[in-house]
Design a protein around this motif. Structure first.
Motif, PDB file in Angstrom:
ATOM      1  N   TYR A 142      26.179  30.421  68.487  1.00  0.00           N
ATOM      2  CA  TYR A 142      26.551  29.260  69.502  1.00  0.00           C
ATOM      3  C   TYR A 142      27.144  27.974  69.187  1.00  0.00           C
ATOM      4  CZ  TYR A 142      22.461  31.927  72.187  1.00  0.00           C
ATOM      5  OH  TYR A 142      21.823  32.772  72.731  1.00  0.00           O
ATOM      6  N   ARG A 195      17.782  40.013  68.363  1.00  0.00           N
ATOM      7  CA  ARG A 195      17.684  39.680  69.843  1.00  0.00           C
ATOM      8  C   ARG A 195      18.861  40.326  70.581  1.00  0.00           C
ATOM      9  NH1 ARG A 195      16.653  35.488  73.196  1.00  0.00           N
ATOM     10  NH2 ARG A 195      15.501  37.380  73.968  1.00  0.00           N
ATOM     11  N   HIS A 247      22.444  38.387  75.367  1.00  0.00           N
ATOM     12  CA  HIS A 247      21.696  38.012  76.522  1.00  0.00           C
ATOM     13  C   HIS A 247      22.443  36.641  76.909  1.00  0.00           C
ATOM     14  CE1 HIS A 247      20.144  35.791  72.833  1.00  0.00           C
ATOM     15  NE2 HIS A 247      20.072  34.787  73.481  1.00  0.00           N
ATOM     16  N   HIS A 300      21.873  32.851  78.548  1.00  0.00           N
ATOM     17  CA  HIS A 300      20.814  31.999  79.064  1.00  0.00           C
ATOM     18  C   HIS A 300      21.210  31.209  80.120  1.00  0.00           C
ATOM     19  CE1 HIS A 300      18.447  31.749  75.263  1.00  0.00           C
ATOM     20  NE2 HIS A 300      19.673  32.078  74.678  1.00  0.00           N
TER      21      HIS A 300
END
Ligand code: DHB
Ligand code: FE
Length: 281
Positions: A163, A218, A221, A223
């Motif tokens: 990120y 995880r 994905h 967000h």
């Protein structure tokens, strides 16, 4: 020239997540003493029950104490809480809703991302890797009305599972933007497919995972935070079918309603269609 970024560490992303959380006190309750008494007594009671039931030894107690101190010193409380606790808070907070299912926010949201319109791309590097994604959808209210002033804030990891603002060497707003819907509540977002994400394993959270024999993954994905005047804010994540971690997400945040159905899209990429229905506030 290829730049090799330094590897992200639990301490770096933890410190950054702690700083971000501390900067945003808008939704922190001033909890009355009776409620603190009730909650604190029940939590401690559950801990005491576990100690009695399993006859915790002093050596195990000291291992726990050392580990908890490590979570704090490493700045990993936001990572720990969002992975192992937030999903139940989200479940309770949204159980009254009739619109879209949401899920956890996680530690890596940053407000104030660059604004974009229908058909725009999220900010990305010239050589951003990852399969192109074109996402079309519409935002409506539970009564079916188009929400023309809806905003879809999007943030996600890159094709290395990292990120911006939490891993080193990535431009500030990379793969983060706030998209405005059109007069009919429709939006079209261009981005790239994120990779599955492994929570940092080199700190205290990683120690727990290794000591318990768990995994740190995880599923991939996207967000989102979807908002519109007069409506409840929806915080969600969207997942890709057939990800091996959809069924055993370390953060327990996957719901069947949040799994996308990608089709072949432009430029060898994928097209996704996913709409949002917001509850009135
Ligand atoms: C964590 C990271 C995420 O990207 C997420 O969605 C949830 C939790 C974490 O590292 O704690
Ligand atoms: Fe995430």
């Amino acid at each position: 020239m290829t730049t090799i970024n330094p590897a992200p560490t639990a301490a770096d992303s933890g410190a950054r997540a702690t700083e971000r959380f501390a900067a945003d006190k808008t939704n922190v309750a001033d909890t009355p003493p009776e409620r603190v008494d009730l909650l604190a007594r029940e939590v401690l009671g559950a801990v005491h029950d576990t100690i009695r039931r399993h006859k915790l030894t002093y050596a195990e107690y000291n291992a726990l104490k050392a580990w908890l101190i490590g979570v704090g010193q490493g700045g990993e409380w936001p990572l720990f809480l969002d992975v192992w606790v937030e999903h139940v808070v989200e479940e309770v907070a949204t159980e009254h809703r009739h619109g879209n299912k949401g899920t956890i926010e996680g530690p890596y949201y940053v407000p104030g991302a660059p604004e974009r319109g229908v058909g725009d791309s999220v900010p990305m590097r010239d050589n951003e890797s990852g399969s192109p994604l074109v996402w079309t959808g519409r935002v409506t209210s539970t009564d079916g009305a188009a929400l023309s002033d809806a905003t879809i804030e999007l943030w996600h990891a890159d094709s290395d599972g990292l990120y911006s603002q939490f891993a080193p060497g990535i431009p500030e707003w990379n793969l983060r933007a706030a998209f405005h819907a059109d007069a009919d509540g429709r939006f079209e977002i261009h981005t790239v497919r994120p990779a599955p994400y492994q929570i940092p394993t080199d700190g205290a959270c990683g120690k727990l995972i290794a000591a318990a024999g768990w995994h740190a993954w995880r599923p991939a994905h996207l967000h989102v935070k979807v908002s519109a005047p007069g409506h409840e804010l929806l915080t969600a994540q969207l997942y890709f079918p057939n990800d091996e971690h959809n069924d055993d997400d370390i953060a327990s945040a996957v719901k069947p309603e949040l799994i996308l159905d990608p089709r072949p899209g432009p430029n060898g990429g994928e097209a996704i269609a996913y709409d949002f229905v917001l509850d009135r506030a």
